[in-house]
Design an enzyme around this catalytic site. Sequence first.
Site, short mmCIF file in Angstrom:
data_model
loop_
_atom_site.label_atom_id
_atom_site.label_comp_id
_atom_site.label_asym_id
_atom_site.label_seq_id
_atom_site.Cartn_x
_atom_site.Cartn_y
_atom_site.Cartn_z
N GLU A 89 -4.65 7.29 -0.66
CA GLU A 89 -3.59 8.00 -1.44
C GLU A 89 -3.70 9.50 -1.74
OE1 GLU A 89 -2.69 5.60 -4.68
OE2 GLU A 89 -2.86 3.88 -3.40
N CYS A 103 -3.52 17.01 -4.62
CA CYS A 103 -4.94 16.05 -5.26
C CYS A 103 -5.17 15.17 -3.86
CB CYS A 103 -4.30 15.22 -6.38
SG CYS A 103 -5.69 14.28 -6.86
N CYS A 110 -14.64 3.77 -4.03
CA CYS A 110 -15.73 4.21 -4.71
C CYS A 110 -16.60 3.38 -5.11
CB CYS A 110 -15.05 5.12 -5.85
SG CYS A 110 -16.28 6.26 -6.51
N CYS A 114 -16.63 3.12 -12.44
CA CYS A 114 -16.28 3.66 -13.49
C CYS A 114 -15.39 2.70 -14.21
CB CYS A 114 -15.72 4.97 -13.60
SG CYS A 114 -16.76 6.50 -13.04
N CYS A 117 -11.48 3.27 -14.06
CA CYS A 117 -10.88 3.75 -13.12
C CYS A 117 -10.48 2.66 -11.74
CB CYS A 117 -11.57 4.72 -12.41
SG CYS A 117 -10.97 5.58 -10.88
N CYS A 337 -3.62 11.37 -10.33
CA CYS A 337 -4.29 11.30 -9.20
C CYS A 337 -5.72 10.28 -9.51
CB CYS A 337 -4.67 12.40 -8.10
SG CYS A 337 -5.68 13.77 -8.98
#
Length: 359
Positions: A89, A103, A110, A114, A117, A337
Amino acid sequence: MFLEHDPVELLAVFGGLGLPKFRVRQVRRWVFARKTTSFDEMTDLSKETRQLLTEQFGSVLQGKELTRYRSGDSTEKLLIEWQDGERIECVLLRDDRNHRTACISTQVGCAMGCVFCASGKDGFVRNLSRGEILEQLLRLNSLLPQHERLTHVVVMGIGEPLLNLDALLSALDEVTDSDGLDLSVRRVTVSTVGIPSGIRNLADSVVRGGKSYKLAVSLHAPNNQLRTQIIPQNRFSGIENILNATDDYFKQTGRRVTFEYTLIDRLNDQPEHARQLIHLLRNRTAIVNVIPLNPVPDLEFRTPPAQTVQHFVEQLQAGGLQVKVRLRKGDQINAACGQLRRSGEWGVDSGELIVESGE
Ligand code: SAH
Ligand code: SF4
């Protein structure tokens, strides 16, 4: 795969097709300045040349826009699917200062994990290529009226930018190139979870003649124990190493580093945390960016009450730190974002669906 090639490579490809050098510049201007994505629409090229380019590259864009969401009149999100079926996205955010900020994502998923997130929930899949990073920018730029263009770029979408640095720097070269998107270097921000070797690589690229982009480091906690709890990757980096690397970045580039601090209810928002943060940063030429958490469905973390946020900020300011806080509507690009979600899940609270491709 037109966008995969930097200008030097394009010269070689165009040469191989028997096209003169100046055509490279002409085509790049069509793509970056005039927002054209089909070689067929480049009307000052001969029919043969257009055909040749179409045969060589197909279209300028490789991906497919699956959905477009709009939230209010300021934010638009695109969900893009690449040729291998992976999706990412990107977001266009307009604010009342007439900033038009893109953004962008740098990875599919990822690996940093975290806890607050959404981007890392499914782990890491793959890096995005130079062309895939650039394509997000071209698509977001095209959402603007023809006479408008992007004014800022923040690399704050899905993924850890410093773990895909070569592709990112190659794409960002086009952002600041006068024949590219022609933005000033100061208007490009790279946000990192804080990987010391990556920060040093970025600084080295500047020393070797590269551009000195703004660097934002996601700190989120003032001590290692808490930071590792929030950002598991911290057990490899550690706050001290990150701060040493950012000190060097400042020395080598002259650019003040921003520290992002996402405030999470009763986790990192207490007065003792503010005190520790002051201690860490007070002798550094830094800016602290406080971002109240944008809660992610299915995750247990909450936004602190407004009063807690205010106290935290006031305490930092009283301690001599320079602080920015993102509270105003339309000014939440990080949250907008940083909270990118897996496809299919993120529609519910992401605003109004305005376009959905039938395929
Ligand atoms: N991986 C990089 C860049 C992408 S995240 C990084 O971590 O810096 C961009 C920013 O959005 C980071 O500061 C991140 O911590 C923040 N963020 C992610 N999810 C968020 C959420 N739910 N609410 C508020 N900020 C969030
Ligand atoms: Fe990755 Fe950044 Fe999300 Fe952490 S905050 S999981 S580093 S995208």
